[in-house]
Design a protein around this motif. Structure first.
Motif, PDB file in Angstrom:
ATOM      1  N   ALA A  85       0.830  -1.210   0.000  1.00 39.46           N
ATOM      2  CA  ALA A  85       0.000   0.000   0.000  1.00 39.46           C
ATOM      3  C   ALA A  85       0.861   1.255   0.000  1.00 39.46           C
ATOM      4  O   ALA A  85       1.842   1.346   0.733  1.00 39.46           O
ATOM      5  CB  ALA A  85      -0.932   0.003   1.203  1.00 39.46           C
ATOM      6  N   VAL A  86       0.482   2.210  -0.846  1.00 38.65           N
ATOM      7  CA  VAL A  86       1.130   3.520  -0.898  1.00 38.65           C
ATOM      8  C   VAL A  86       0.038   4.587  -0.796  1.00 38.65           C
ATOM      9  O   VAL A  86      -0.896   4.607  -1.611  1.00 38.65           O
ATOM     10  CB  VAL A  86       1.923   3.726  -2.204  1.00 38.65           C
ATOM     11  N   LYS A  87       0.149   5.458   0.202  1.00 39.52           N
ATOM     12  CA  LYS A  87      -0.811   6.553   0.356  1.00 39.52           C
ATOM     13  C   LYS A  87      -0.360   7.741  -0.473  1.00 39.52           C
ATOM     14  O   LYS A  87       0.824   8.083  -0.514  1.00 39.52           O
ATOM     15  CB  LYS A  87      -0.950   6.956   1.817  1.00 39.52           C
ATOM     16  N   VAL A  88      -1.324   8.387  -1.127  1.00 40.09           N
ATOM     17  CA  VAL A  88      -1.050   9.510  -2.025  1.00 40.09           C
ATOM     18  C   VAL A  88      -1.823  10.734  -1.546  1.00 40.09           C
ATOM     19  O   VAL A  88      -3.040  10.668  -1.340  1.00 40.09           O
ATOM     20  CB  VAL A  88      -1.465   9.171  -3.468  1.00 40.09           C
ATOM     21  N   THR A  89      -1.118  11.834  -1.338  1.00 43.63           N
ATOM     22  CA  THR A  89      -1.748  13.103  -0.988  1.00 43.63           C
ATOM     23  C   THR A  89      -1.177  14.193  -1.891  1.00 43.63           C
ATOM     24  O   THR A  89      -0.258  13.961  -2.665  1.00 43.63           O
ATOM     25  CB  THR A  89      -1.512  13.468   0.491  1.00 43.63           C
ATOM     26  N   TYR A  90      -1.721  15.423  -1.759  1.00 44.57           N
ATOM     27  CA  TYR A  90      -1.370  16.511  -2.665  1.00 44.57           C
ATOM     28  C   TYR A  90      -0.946  17.762  -1.909  1.00 44.57           C
ATOM     29  O   TYR A  90      -1.436  18.037  -0.816  1.00 44.57           O
ATOM     30  CB  TYR A  90      -2.562  16.839  -3.574  1.00 44.57           C
ATOM     31  N   ASP A  91      -0.066  18.511  -2.533  1.00 46.66           N
ATOM     32  CA  ASP A  91       0.293  19.814  -1.985  1.00 46.66           C
ATOM     33  C   ASP A  91      -0.906  20.751  -2.041  1.00 46.66           C
ATOM     34  O   ASP A  91      -1.786  20.605  -2.904  1.00 46.66           O
ATOM     35  CB  ASP A  91       1.447  20.437  -2.779  1.00 46.66           C
ATOM     36  N   ASN A  92      -0.949  21.736  -1.158  1.00 46.19           N
ATOM     37  CA  ASN A  92      -2.017  22.732  -1.186  1.00 46.19           C
ATOM     38  C   ASN A  92      -2.045  23.437  -2.537  1.00 46.19           C
ATOM     39  O   ASN A  92      -1.003  23.800  -3.078  1.00 46.19           O
ATOM     40  CB  ASN A  92      -1.819  23.774  -0.083  1.00 46.19           C
ATOM     41  N   GLY A  93      -3.251  23.609  -3.068  1.00 43.40           N
ATOM     42  CA  GLY A  93      -3.404  24.321  -4.324  1.00 43.40           C
ATOM     43  C   GLY A  93      -3.193  23.478  -5.564  1.00 43.40           C
ATOM     44  O   GLY A  93      -3.303  23.991  -6.686  1.00 43.40           O
ATOM     45  N   VAL A  94      -2.924  22.190  -5.411  1.00 46.72           N
ATOM     46  CA  VAL A  94      -2.725  21.322  -6.572  1.00 46.72           C
ATOM     47  C   VAL A  94      -4.063  20.727  -6.983  1.00 46.72           C
ATOM     48  O   VAL A  94      -4.701  20.012  -6.209  1.00 46.72           O
ATOM     49  CB  VAL A  94      -1.718  20.200  -6.255  1.00 46.72           C
ATOM     50  N   GLY A  95      -4.494  21.026  -8.219  1.00 51.21           N
ATOM     51  CA  GLY A  95      -5.736  20.475  -8.731  1.00 51.21           C
ATOM     52  C   GLY A  95      -6.969  21.097  -8.105  1.00 51.21           C
ATOM     53  O   GLY A  95      -6.906  22.034  -7.305  1.00 51.21           O
ATOM     54  N   ASP A  96      -8.129  20.557  -8.468  1.00 48.63           N
ATOM     55  CA  ASP A  96      -9.396  21.087  -7.984  1.00 48.63           C
ATOM     56  C   ASP A  96      -9.741  20.593  -6.588  1.00 48.63           C
ATOM     57  O   ASP A  96     -10.574  21.189  -5.911  1.00 48.63           O
ATOM     58  CB  ASP A  96     -10.529  20.675  -8.939  1.00 48.63           C
ATOM     59  N   SER A  97      -9.128  19.495  -6.143  1.00 49.20           N
ATOM     60  CA  SER A  97      -9.477  18.915  -4.846  1.00 49.20           C
ATOM     61  C   SER A  97      -8.219  18.462  -4.110  1.00 49.20           C
ATOM     62  O   SER A  97      -7.954  17.266  -3.983  1.00 49.20           O
ATOM     63  CB  SER A  97     -10.423  17.719  -5.038  1.00 49.20           C
ATOM     64  N   PRO A  98      -7.422  19.406  -3.617  1.00 50.05           N
ATOM     65  CA  PRO A  98      -6.157  19.031  -2.992  1.00 50.05           C
ATOM     66  C   PRO A  98      -6.296  18.249  -1.695  1.00 50.05           C
ATOM     67  O   PRO A  98      -5.316  17.681  -1.207  1.00 50.05           O
ATOM     68  CB  PRO A  98      -5.471  20.381  -2.748  1.00 50.05           C
ATOM     69  N   ASN A  99      -7.501  18.195  -1.118  1.00 53.90           N
ATOM     70  CA  ASN A  99      -7.696  17.432   0.113  1.00 53.90           C
ATOM     71  C   ASN A  99      -7.991  15.958  -0.141  1.00 53.90           C
ATOM     72  O   ASN A  99      -8.094  15.177   0.809  1.00 53.90           O
ATOM     73  CB  ASN A  99      -8.839  18.030   0.944  1.00 53.90           C
ATOM     74  N   ASP A 100      -8.134  15.566  -1.399  1.00 62.07           N
ATOM     75  CA  ASP A 100      -8.342  14.159  -1.716  1.00 62.07           C
ATOM     76  C   ASP A 100      -7.135  13.343  -1.294  1.00 62.07           C
ATOM     77  O   ASP A 100      -6.000  13.829  -1.261  1.00 62.07           O
ATOM     78  CB  ASP A 100      -8.544  13.959  -3.214  1.00 62.07           C
ATOM     79  N   SER A 101      -7.345  12.075  -0.986  1.00 61.22           N
ATOM     80  CA  SER A 101      -6.234  11.163  -0.762  1.00 61.22           C
ATOM     81  C   SER A 101      -6.578   9.807  -1.356  1.00 61.22           C
ATOM     82  O   SER A 101      -7.755   9.465  -1.533  1.00 61.22           O
ATOM     83  CB  SER A 101      -5.914  11.025   0.733  1.00 61.22           C
ATOM     84  N   TYR A 102      -5.540   9.054  -1.687  1.00 62.71           N
ATOM     85  CA  TYR A 102      -5.687   7.745  -2.319  1.00 62.71           C
ATOM     86  C   TYR A 102      -4.751   6.756  -1.656  1.00 62.71           C
ATOM     87  O   TYR A 102      -3.706   7.129  -1.119  1.00 62.71           O
ATOM     88  CB  TYR A 102      -5.334   7.823  -3.810  1.00 62.71           C
ATOM     89  N   ILE A 103      -5.115   5.477  -1.717  1.00 62.12           N
ATOM     90  CA  ILE A 103      -4.210   4.409  -1.320  1.00 62.12           C
ATOM     91  C   ILE A 103      -4.162   3.412  -2.465  1.00 62.12           C
ATOM     92  O   ILE A 103      -5.184   2.802  -2.817  1.00 62.12           O
ATOM     93  CB  ILE A 103      -4.653   3.719  -0.019  1.00 62.12           C
ATOM     94  N   VAL A 104      -2.993   3.296  -3.082  1.00 64.79           N
ATOM     95  CA  VAL A 104      -2.788   2.351  -4.180  1.00 64.79           C
ATOM     96  C   VAL A 104      -2.399   1.007  -3.577  1.00 64.79           C
ATOM     97  O   VAL A 104      -1.404   0.908  -2.846  1.00 64.79           O
ATOM     98  CB  VAL A 104      -1.685   2.850  -5.126  1.00 64.79           C
ATOM     99  N   CYS A 105      -3.179  -0.027  -3.869  1.00 61.34           N
ATOM    100  CA  CYS A 105      -2.950  -1.365  -3.326  1.00 61.34           C
ATOM    101  C   CYS A 105      -2.475  -2.276  -4.449  1.00 61.34           C
ATOM    102  O   CYS A 105      -3.217  -2.508  -5.410  1.00 61.34           O
ATOM    103  CB  CYS A 105      -4.218  -1.913  -2.696  1.00 61.34           C
ATOM    104  N   SER A 106      -1.244  -2.789  -4.327  1.00 58.43           N
ATOM    105  CA  SER A 106      -0.644  -3.567  -5.405  1.00 58.43           C
ATOM    106  C   SER A 106      -0.248  -4.963  -4.943  1.00 58.43           C
ATOM    107  O   SER A 106       0.039  -5.191  -3.763  1.00 58.43           O
ATOM    108  CB  SER A 106       0.588  -2.842  -5.957  1.00 58.43           C
ATOM    109  N   ASP A 107      -0.239  -5.889  -5.901  1.00 58.20           N
ATOM    110  CA  ASP A 107       0.132  -7.275  -5.632  1.00 58.20           C
ATOM    111  C   ASP A 107       1.590  -7.335  -5.179  1.00 58.20           C
ATOM    112  O   ASP A 107       2.471  -6.798  -5.857  1.00 58.20           O
ATOM    113  CB  ASP A 107      -0.064  -8.100  -6.902  1.00 58.20           C
ATOM    114  N   PRO A 108       1.879  -7.964  -4.048  1.00 56.16           N
ATOM    115  CA  PRO A 108       3.257  -7.977  -3.546  1.00 56.16           C
ATOM    116  C   PRO A 108       4.233  -8.761  -4.413  1.00 56.16           C
ATOM    117  O   PRO A 108       5.442  -8.539  -4.329  1.00 56.16           O
ATOM    118  CB  PRO A 108       3.119  -8.616  -2.155  1.00 56.16           C
ATOM    119  N   GLN A 109       3.732  -9.671  -5.263  1.00 55.49           N
ATOM    120  CA  GLN A 109       4.607 -10.427  -6.157  1.00 55.49           C
ATOM    121  C   GLN A 109       4.875  -9.688  -7.465  1.00 55.49           C
ATOM    122  O   GLN A 109       6.007  -9.627  -7.947  1.00 55.49           O
ATOM    123  CB  GLN A 109       4.014 -11.803  -6.462  1.00 55.49           C
TER     124      GLN A 109
END
Length: 260
Positions: free
Chosen positions: A145-169
């Motif tokens: 898992a990698v959490k993704v956030t944004y700097d202030n003022g980046v894009g239309d919704s800088p408060n959004d966050s994401y977690i990319v979940c990838s296969d460990p193999q």
């Protein structure tokens, strides 16, 4: 969602505008898009063809749910055609044609599905921050898992966050967890999407379908409706015609919500 530095690809001159290819797109010099990447997210990019291959693409197009989408990937100019409406982004304005009282709603919607579709690459832009997390368990399997956030003022919704979940193999992305905050406050409740049908297109991996799931208290629930299918996917290293993105006379301009 966001249009980073404004959350694409196709071998086309897409019928999404019907004009022949032109080579007069203004191209801004780009910064180093990879210096801020951390190893955990670089592994995911590489499993999907590599961020350099994505960065070299100029256009993406696909059909989805009765609409046709064309995106110029270097500047994220966009055109979405459906039976009764065309929505575009010309680099400055999001426009809606024919004119509509509800045009402002398209400020969020116009690039929403593209942003989800083009994961993980859309989170490679400058202004994005990454944090390697402890593994996440989803539907009985453990994922990196990698959490993704944004700097202030980046894009239309800088408060959004994401977690990319990838296969460990394989390091291939399988799930996306995200919060939705467009025009509002930060949320701690995550939504969940499963990515399926990865195909190699123009040197990068792109999904064929996205399935939303209910998700609460760390548990994956039932599918939310039918999967969203993407068809006639095309990518290209050539620019699409700029006339595809020009605002027609009489179109409405979609405005930002108050407070942004």
């Amino acid at each position: 969602m966001k249009k980073i530095l404004s959350l694409a690809i196709m071998t086309l001159v897409m019928a999404c505008g019907g004009t022949k290819q032109e080579q007069n797109i203004p191209v801004e010099s780009k910064p180093d898009y990879t210096s801020h990447h951390i190893p955990a997210i670089t592994k995911v990019f590489e499993a999907h063809g590599g961020y350099d291959n994505w960065s070299n693409l100029k256009s993406l197009s696909y059909e989805m749910g009765g609409s046709k989408t064309l995106v110029e990937l270097q500047n994220r100019y966009t055109r979405i055609e459906s039976e009764n409406q065309t929505v575009g982004f010309d680099g400055e304005n999001v426009w809606v044609y024919p004119a509509s009282e509800n045009a402002d709603r398209q400020r969020m919607r116009y690039n929403l599905m593209f942003y989800f579709y083009a994961f993980p690459f859309v989170i490679g832009d400058p202004g994005v921050n990454y944090e390697a997390m402890e593994p996440v368990e989803l539907d009985g399997k453990t994922y990196n898992a990698v959490k993704v956030t944004y700097d202030n003022g980046v894009g239309d919704s800088p408060n959004d966050s994401y977690i990319v979940c990838s296969d460990p193999q394989t390091n291939q992305m399988q799930w996306l967890m995200y919060t939705a905050t467009f025009g509002g406050q930060a949320s701690q409740r995550y939504n969940l999407i499963k990515y399926d049908g990865w195909k190699s297109m123009g040197g990068v991996m792109l999904p064929s379908s996205l399935q939303w799931y209910t998700y609460a208290d760390g548990e994956v629930g039932d599918p939310r409706g039918n999967a969203t299918a993407f068809e006639n996917i095309q990518v290209s290293n050539d620019y699409p015609a700029m006339t595809n993105f020009e605002m027609p006379e009489g179109a409405s301009i979609a405005k930002m919500p108050e407070g942004r």
